[in-house]
Write a protein that holds these residues in place. Sequence first.
Motif, PDB file in Angstrom:
ATOM      1  N   ILE A 188     -12.377  13.659  47.480  1.00  0.00           N
ATOM      2  CA  ILE A 188     -13.254  14.829  47.378  1.00  0.00           C
ATOM      3  C   ILE A 188     -12.457  16.086  47.689  1.00  0.00           C
ATOM      4  N   VAL A 189     -12.708  17.146  46.911  1.00  0.00           N
ATOM      5  CA  VAL A 189     -12.184  18.464  47.250  1.00  0.00           C
ATOM      6  C   VAL A 189     -13.353  19.379  47.586  1.00  0.00           C
ATOM      7  N   LYS A 190     -13.045  20.450  48.275  1.00  0.00           N
ATOM      8  CA  LYS A 190     -14.068  21.359  48.784  1.00  0.00           C
ATOM      9  C   LYS A 190     -14.573  22.297  47.690  1.00  0.00           C
ATOM     10  N   PRO A 195     -15.596  21.590  56.513  1.00  0.00           N
ATOM     11  CA  PRO A 195     -14.510  22.575  56.557  1.00  0.00           C
ATOM     12  C   PRO A 195     -13.112  21.989  56.397  1.00  0.00           C
ATOM     13  N   ASN A 196     -12.945  20.686  56.602  1.00  0.00           N
ATOM     14  CA  ASN A 196     -11.617  20.084  56.545  1.00  0.00           C
ATOM     15  C   ASN A 196     -11.232  19.523  55.184  1.00  0.00           C
ATOM     16  N   LEU A 197     -12.104  19.648  54.191  1.00  0.00           N
ATOM     17  CA  LEU A 197     -11.753  19.176  52.853  1.00  0.00           C
ATOM     18  C   LEU A 197     -10.673  20.067  52.248  1.00  0.00           C
TER      19      LEU A 197
END
Length: 196
Positions: free
Chosen positions: A56-58, A66-68
């Motif tokens: 997964i990307v943000k 917040p950490n993606l």
Amino acid sequence: MASRLVLVIGDLFIPDRAAFKKLLTPGKIGQVLCLGNLTDKETYEFLRELAPDLQIVKGNFDVDAPNLALSKVVTHGSLRIGFTHGHSIIPPGDADSLLISARHMDVDVLLWGGTHRFEAYELEGKFFVNPGSATGALSTGWLPNGEEPTPSFCLMDVQGDVLVLYVYQLKTDANGVENVGVEKVSFRKSSNQAAS
């Protein structure tokens, strides 16, 4: 390397409108590449059950994660595949900006989201794919006036230097009947790229 199906999905936003759930069954998909805007835990759990490898990307609305990473790269066969939500590409969806991103990531294929509209094309030996929104979520400024978003996602089958993309789109006919249409698009990495 044996082929495995890779689900490319993003901009989910409205999980109760996920018309494709019955098409996506565990055991058939080897990896999920989620291009962001997952927005709820239930959808995350659904995707986690589909495949042993969930990447997964943000997205710009993934505020609780917040950490993606904003982008990632995976390798299938001889293809390097980069993926990002797309909100960090300026101007959004611009072919030249996407090409610059693909070069920066050193990838053969760039997957991006954010526009909620399916696109697939080749440019300068690279392949660009936007799977659209799996739920047909509305978006401002991305669609031509009067055009409604079409729910869509993609499955990729990669064997060596060939990527076969299956595009699933939920279309409504003039009588209001919904049907899933499937289109096939192929990309082969050029021999010049394969040597470099």
